[in-house]
Motif scaffolding. Structure first.
Motif, PDB file in Angstrom:
ATOM      1  N   GLY A 163      22.726 -73.697 -42.055  1.00 19.64           N
ATOM      2  CA  GLY A 163      22.952 -74.948 -41.346  1.00 19.64           C
ATOM      3  C   GLY A 163      21.688 -75.501 -40.712  1.00 19.64           C
ATOM      4  N   THR A 164      20.670 -74.665 -40.585  1.00 17.91           N
ATOM      5  CA  THR A 164      19.433 -75.065 -39.920  1.00 17.91           C
ATOM      6  C   THR A 164      18.673 -76.106 -40.729  1.00 17.91           C
ATOM      7  N   GLY A 165      18.444 -75.840 -42.003  1.00 15.98           N
ATOM      8  CA  GLY A 165      17.703 -76.794 -42.835  1.00 15.98           C
ATOM      9  C   GLY A 165      18.415 -78.128 -42.931  1.00 15.98           C
ATOM     10  N   ALA A 166      19.740 -78.079 -43.083  1.00 17.40           N
ATOM     11  CA  ALA A 166      20.515 -79.320 -43.166  1.00 17.40           C
ATOM     12  C   ALA A 166      20.374 -80.131 -41.891  1.00 17.40           C
TER      13      ALA A 166
ATOM     14  N   ARG B  90      21.716 -88.145 -34.922  1.00 19.43           N
ATOM     15  CA  ARG B  90      21.677 -87.053 -33.948  1.00 19.43           C
ATOM     16  C   ARG B  90      22.566 -85.952 -34.515  1.00 19.43           C
ATOM     17  N   ALA B  91      21.951 -85.051 -35.266  1.00 15.87           N
ATOM     18  CA  ALA B  91      22.682 -83.963 -35.922  1.00 15.87           C
ATOM     19  C   ALA B  91      22.691 -82.737 -35.026  1.00 15.87           C
ATOM     20  N   ALA B  92      23.826 -82.074 -34.987  1.00 17.73           N
ATOM     21  CA  ALA B  92      23.981 -80.868 -34.173  1.00 17.73           C
ATOM     22  C   ALA B  92      24.509 -79.734 -35.037  1.00 17.73           C
ATOM     23  N   LEU B  93      23.794 -78.611 -35.017  1.00 17.83           N
ATOM     24  CA  LEU B  93      24.247 -77.404 -35.709  1.00 17.83           C
ATOM     25  C   LEU B  93      25.261 -76.718 -34.803  1.00 17.83           C
ATOM     26  N   CYS B  94      26.487 -76.646 -35.258  1.00 17.75           N
ATOM     27  CA  CYS B  94      27.571 -76.104 -34.434  1.00 17.75           C
ATOM     28  C   CYS B  94      28.176 -74.872 -35.094  1.00 17.75           C
ATOM     29  N   THR B  95      28.205 -73.795 -34.338  1.00 17.45           N
ATOM     30  CA  THR B  95      28.769 -72.547 -34.840  1.00 17.45           C
ATOM     31  C   THR B  95      30.073 -72.186 -34.139  1.00 17.45           C
ATOM     32  N   ASP B  96      30.511 -73.047 -33.213  1.00 16.88           N
ATOM     33  CA  ASP B  96      31.778 -72.822 -32.526  1.00 16.88           C
ATOM     34  C   ASP B  96      32.295 -74.147 -31.971  1.00 16.88           C
ATOM     35  N   ALA B  97      33.543 -74.135 -31.533  1.00 17.49           N
ATOM     36  CA  ALA B  97      34.186 -75.351 -31.040  1.00 17.49           C
ATOM     37  C   ALA B  97      33.541 -75.861 -29.755  1.00 17.49           C
ATOM     38  N   TYR B  98      33.138 -74.958 -28.879  1.00 16.94           N
ATOM     39  CA  TYR B  98      32.533 -75.378 -27.612  1.00 16.94           C
ATOM     40  C   TYR B  98      31.248 -76.163 -27.871  1.00 16.94           C
ATOM     41  N   THR B  99      30.432 -75.696 -28.798  1.00 19.20           N
ATOM     42  CA  THR B  99      29.190 -76.398 -29.132  1.00 19.20           C
ATOM     43  C   THR B  99      29.496 -77.749 -29.767  1.00 19.20           C
ATOM     44  N   ALA B 100      30.500 -77.812 -30.622  1.00 18.75           N
ATOM     45  CA  ALA B 100      30.879 -79.080 -31.251  1.00 18.75           C
ATOM     46  C   ALA B 100      31.348 -80.088 -30.200  1.00 18.75           C
ATOM     47  N   ASP B 101      32.151 -79.640 -29.259  1.00 16.98           N
ATOM     48  CA  ASP B 101      32.606 -80.519 -28.181  1.00 16.98           C
ATOM     49  C   ASP B 101      31.420 -81.033 -27.359  1.00 16.98           C
ATOM     50  N   GLY B 102      30.526 -80.137 -27.002  1.00 19.54           N
ATOM     51  CA  GLY B 102      29.357 -80.528 -26.211  1.00 19.54           C
ATOM     52  C   GLY B 102      28.431 -81.466 -26.962  1.00 19.54           C
ATOM     53  N   ALA B 103      28.286 -81.238 -28.256  1.00 17.21           N
ATOM     54  CA  ALA B 103      27.426 -82.099 -29.072  1.00 17.21           C
ATOM     55  C   ALA B 103      27.952 -83.530 -29.083  1.00 17.21           C
ATOM     56  N   ARG B 104      29.257 -83.671 -29.196  1.00 17.84           N
ATOM     57  CA  ARG B 104      29.854 -85.010 -29.171  1.00 17.84           C
ATOM     58  C   ARG B 104      29.780 -85.597 -27.764  1.00 17.84           C
ATOM     59  N   ARG B 105      30.101 -84.808 -26.762  1.00 19.00           N
ATOM     60  CA  ARG B 105      30.182 -85.309 -25.390  1.00 19.00           C
ATOM     61  C   ARG B 105      28.806 -85.633 -24.817  1.00 19.00           C
TER      62      ARG B 105
ATOM     63  N   ASN C 140      25.622 -85.206 -26.238  1.00 20.73           N
ATOM     64  CA  ASN C 140      24.553 -85.659 -27.137  1.00 20.73           C
ATOM     65  C   ASN C 140      24.949 -86.842 -28.000  1.00 20.73           C
ATOM     66  N   ASP C 141      26.206 -87.259 -27.940  1.00 24.11           N
ATOM     67  CA  ASP C 141      26.715 -88.338 -28.782  1.00 24.11           C
ATOM     68  C   ASP C 141      26.301 -88.102 -30.234  1.00 24.11           C
ATOM     69  N   ALA C 142      26.428 -86.843 -30.675  1.00 22.54           N
ATOM     70  CA  ALA C 142      26.039 -86.465 -32.038  1.00 22.54           C
ATOM     71  C   ALA C 142      26.891 -87.223 -33.051  1.00 22.54           C
ATOM     72  N   ASN C 143      26.245 -87.672 -34.119  1.00 19.18           N
ATOM     73  CA  ASN C 143      26.964 -88.398 -35.175  1.00 19.18           C
ATOM     74  C   ASN C 143      26.931 -87.656 -36.517  1.00 19.18           C
ATOM     75  N   VAL C 144      26.254 -86.512 -36.539  1.00 18.60           N
ATOM     76  CA  VAL C 144      26.222 -85.668 -37.732  1.00 18.60           C
ATOM     77  C   VAL C 144      26.453 -84.221 -37.302  1.00 18.60           C
ATOM     78  N   LEU C 145      27.414 -83.588 -37.930  1.00 18.99           N
ATOM     79  CA  LEU C 145      27.736 -82.186 -37.695  1.00 18.99           C
ATOM     80  C   LEU C 145      27.065 -81.356 -38.776  1.00 18.99           C
ATOM     81  N   ALA C 146      26.306 -80.357 -38.370  1.00 15.86           N
ATOM     82  CA  ALA C 146      25.688 -79.429 -39.327  1.00 15.86           C
ATOM     83  C   ALA C 146      26.429 -78.098 -39.247  1.00 15.86           C
ATOM     84  N   LEU C 147      26.722 -77.541 -40.421  1.00 16.80           N
ATOM     85  CA  LEU C 147      27.476 -76.291 -40.491  1.00 16.80           C
ATOM     86  C   LEU C 147      26.773 -75.271 -41.381  1.00 16.80           C
ATOM     87  N   SER C 148      26.973 -74.011 -41.036  1.00 19.37           N
ATOM     88  CA  SER C 148      26.480 -72.904 -41.844  1.00 19.37           C
ATOM     89  C   SER C 148      27.539 -72.492 -42.853  1.00 19.37           C
ATOM     90  N   LEU C 149      27.165 -72.471 -44.128  1.00 20.31           N
ATOM     91  CA  LEU C 149      28.084 -71.996 -45.155  1.00 20.31           C
ATOM     92  C   LEU C 149      28.310 -70.491 -45.030  1.00 20.31           C
TER      93      LEU C 149
END
Length: 151
Positions: free
Chosen positions: A68-71, A82-97, A99-108
């Motif tokens: 997810g890092t390279g992406a 504003r892309a955020a690498l999120c490995t859990d729900a708490y980070t995803a919530d914080g990224a949206r709240r 950082n107003d993140a508009n791109v979610l990055a995930l690790s396969l």
């Protein structure tokens, strides 16, 4: 919502991502290994999905690669993203709240199907904070996009 999705590999979690986004009623645009004939390299397909967001062709994007890092790095090179690498729900919530993140990055590699659902639930439930300090930080990051044009 129209969401661009990129992945450098056609992995089960990437397929599950597409299915879950569709089940949630989103229109999905695919890039990379998920779209036959596209360049599957993480830098190329992440850039393509991020450019969809920056241009307004998509509302948000989800970019995936093994860690997810390279992406996330590639997506963040596109001004307006504003892309955020999120490995859990708490980070995803914080990224949206915060950082107003508009791109979610995930690790396969690290994202299981149950974890993917939790991350997506948090991501889509999250809204950008109206707090003045949070908005100032996002505005400062947006100004950094302008700095890229200056050598």
């Amino acid at each position: 919502m129209r969401i661009s999705v990129s992945s450098d590999m056609d992995e089960p979690v990437a397929r599950s991502l597409l299915a879950q986004l569709t089940e949630r009623g989103h229109e999905v645009v695919t890039h990379g290994a998920l779209s036959p004939g596209d360049d599957p390299q993480w830098a190329a397909c992440s850039e393509a999905a991020a450019r969809d967001v920056a241009s307004g062709a998509s509302d948000q994007a989800v970019v995936c690669c093994w860690t997810g890092t390279g992406a996330s790095i590639a997506a963040n090179k596109v001004p307006g993203v504003r892309a955020a690498l999120c490995t859990d729900a708490y980070t995803a919530d914080g990224a949206r709240r915060w950082n107003d993140a508009n791109v979610l990055a995930l690790s396969l590699r690290l994202t299981s199907e149950p974890l993917l659902k939790e991350i997506l639930d948090a991501w889509f439930a999250g809204e950008a904070s109206a707090d003045a300090e949070d908005r100032q930080n996002v505005e400062r990051v947006e100004r950094l996009d302008g700095d890229r044009a200056t050598p």
